[in-house]
Design an enzyme around this catalytic site. Structure first.
Site, short mmCIF file in Angstrom:
data_model
loop_
_atom_site.label_atom_id
_atom_site.label_comp_id
_atom_site.label_asym_id
_atom_site.label_seq_id
_atom_site.Cartn_x
_atom_site.Cartn_y
_atom_site.Cartn_z
N HIS A 72 16.23 -70.31 -42.79
CA HIS A 72 16.39 -68.93 -43.27
C HIS A 72 15.18 -68.09 -42.87
O HIS A 72 14.06 -68.54 -42.97
CB HIS A 72 16.53 -68.91 -44.80
N TYR A 195 17.46 -63.19 -55.07
CA TYR A 195 16.72 -63.18 -56.33
C TYR A 195 17.02 -61.85 -57.00
O TYR A 195 16.68 -60.80 -56.43
CB TYR A 195 15.22 -63.31 -56.09
N PRO A 288 10.43 -73.04 -61.45
CA PRO A 288 11.13 -73.14 -60.17
C PRO A 288 11.25 -71.83 -59.38
O PRO A 288 11.74 -71.85 -58.26
CB PRO A 288 12.53 -73.64 -60.58
N LYS A 292 8.33 -74.11 -55.37
CA LYS A 292 7.10 -74.71 -54.85
C LYS A 292 6.91 -76.19 -55.19
O LYS A 292 6.06 -76.85 -54.58
CB LYS A 292 5.88 -73.94 -55.39
N TYR A 378 5.58 -67.32 -50.14
CA TYR A 378 6.87 -68.00 -50.24
C TYR A 378 7.05 -68.97 -49.07
O TYR A 378 7.42 -70.13 -49.26
CB TYR A 378 8.01 -66.97 -50.26
C1 PHB Z 1 17.42 -74.13 -55.47
O1 PHB Z 1 18.15 -74.01 -54.48
O2 PHB Z 1 17.61 -75.03 -56.31
C2 PHB Z 1 16.33 -73.16 -55.67
C3 PHB Z 1 16.03 -72.27 -54.67
C4 PHB Z 1 15.02 -71.36 -54.85
C5 PHB Z 1 14.30 -71.34 -56.03
C6 PHB Z 1 14.58 -72.24 -57.03
C7 PHB Z 1 15.60 -73.17 -56.85
O3 PHB Z 1 13.32 -70.42 -56.19
#
Ligand code: PHB
Length: 385
Positions: A72, A195, A288, A292, A378
């Protein structure tokens, strides 16, 4: 049994450490309290930083990742009425990969480089302040076992026994909300992760493959997933992710897994005591929101494997002596970033906070400096940092 490095925990940190050590000719034995099947099925986050991908590739673990993972360029950040794409490749010269921790774990098990004793109990660490530490346990048949080593690596997460053997300070932050996470058998409704800030609470649209979506909703602490029917989940996701906004649609599908994740930060200093070194969740936990956790575990293990090879092969103690400080610098950066993302995106119920969050989101998505800061953190720093 005798080996050079006794590793406690056969999750990604422990197995990757065993793998990297084996490639450098250093022997290890891993003990794990769970079964191989349990460890392999555990659901965790799914984003690999650029440097994690490079490391796994260099370590000979990248074949399936490159074939089945999805690269991505960035992520979407949104709030009601607005969706913005941040292009990490353009901003910071790095992409990220969608490839679940479950898959990384499968690749590590398939590599068969680690000798693992599964389903042990009563694991205990001994004489870790000497250069003859050892680990004792009871095996699955109830027989006592013992691994004598030069070094012990505690890769056994926040519930394992290792971290209690390391004196030091503990820094912690609990967040007043949790995530309800679901896996659904439906093609993702987005090409890259979304997000979403929303007055009802944060939502995240992630994915595991072309046919499996991973979605999250901010929920109050103590939420019972049983209170959330599939319909209620899809309705909340549609509202928070902006179904209908600019023609975008969230496609619902059968939910195959549902669980509530607490959100907390935890950092232990130090990550070493004598012959015992901690790596991954045994030393630190991040919420989460920035994905990270696995990336930090990989970064710890890279530093630790180099330090142990220098220590055990060349009797050079310098990297071992600086391991804790070197690892903690990155850990605190990721801890700050995860806290920052979490605080920017989750509603607290305070209207003043909401206005600050929206202002921050507008800045991060409209200023190149703001966007670059998010992108660098990120997509990840160099492992050398
Ligand atoms: C996930 O795909 O489980 C996931 C992706 C991004 C995040 C947290 C979890 O920030």
């Amino acid at each position: 049994m005798k080996t050079e490095v006794a590793i406690v925990g056969a999750g990604p940190a422990g197995l990757l450490l065993a793998h990297l050590l084996a490639r450098a000719g250093v022997s290890s034995i891993v003990v794990e309290s769970r079964s191989r099947e349990y460890v392999a099925a555990r659901i965790r986050a799914g984003i690999l930083e650029h440097s994690s991908v490079e490391l796994l590739t260099e370590a000979g673990l990248g074949d399936r990742l490159h074939a089945e993972g999805d690269e991505h360029r960035g992520v979407y950040l949104q709030w009601p009425g607005a969706r913005h794409h941040l292009d990490f490749v353009d901003l910071a010269g790095r992409s990220v990969w969608v490839y679940g921790q479950t898959e990384v774990q499968k690749d590590l098990v398939a590599a068969r480089t680690a000798e693992v004793v599964y389903e042990v109990s009563d694991t205990a660490l001994h004489d870790v302040t000497t250069d003859r530490p050892y680990v004792t346990y009871t095996d699955r048949d109830g027989r006592p076992g013992r691994v004598d080593a030069r070094v012990v690596a505690g890769c056994d997460g926040s519930f394992g026994p290792s971290h209690a053997s390391v004196p030091g300070e503990e820094f912690a932050r609990a967040y007043p909300y949790s995530w309800l996470g679901v896996l659904a058998d439906v093609a993702p409704s987005t090409d890259e992760l979304i997000y979403a800030w929303h007055p009802d609470g944060f939502a995240l649209h992630s994915m595991r493959s072309a046919t499996v979506s991973r979605l999250y909703l901010q929920v109050p602490n103590g939420t019972d997933p049983g209170q959330w029917s599939d319909q209620r989940i899809w309705d909340a996701l549609a509202a928070r992710l902006g179904h209908g906004q600019d023609g975008w649609r969230l496609k619902p599908g059968p939910i195959t897994e549902k669980s509530v994740l607490p959100m907390r930060s935890h950092v232990r200093t130090s990550m070493r005591h004598g012959s015992l070194f901690l790596a991954g969740d045994a030393a630190h936990i991040v919420p989460p929101t920035g994905a990270k956790g696995l990336n930090l575990a990989i970064a710890d293990v890279v530093l630790l494997s180099r330090a142990l090879v220098a220590l055990l092969r060349e009797h050079d103690t310098r990297l071992a002596d600086s391991y804790s400080d070197d690892a903690l610098r990155r850990v605190w950066r990721a801890t700050h970033f995860s806290w920052w993302m979490t605080s920017m995106l989750h509603t607290s119920g305070d209207p003043f906070d909401a206005q600050l969050q929206l202002s921050q989101l507008r800045w991060v998505t409209s200023s190149r400096a703001g966007a670059t800061g998010l992108a660098e953190n990120y997509a990840g720093l160099d492992l050398a940092h």
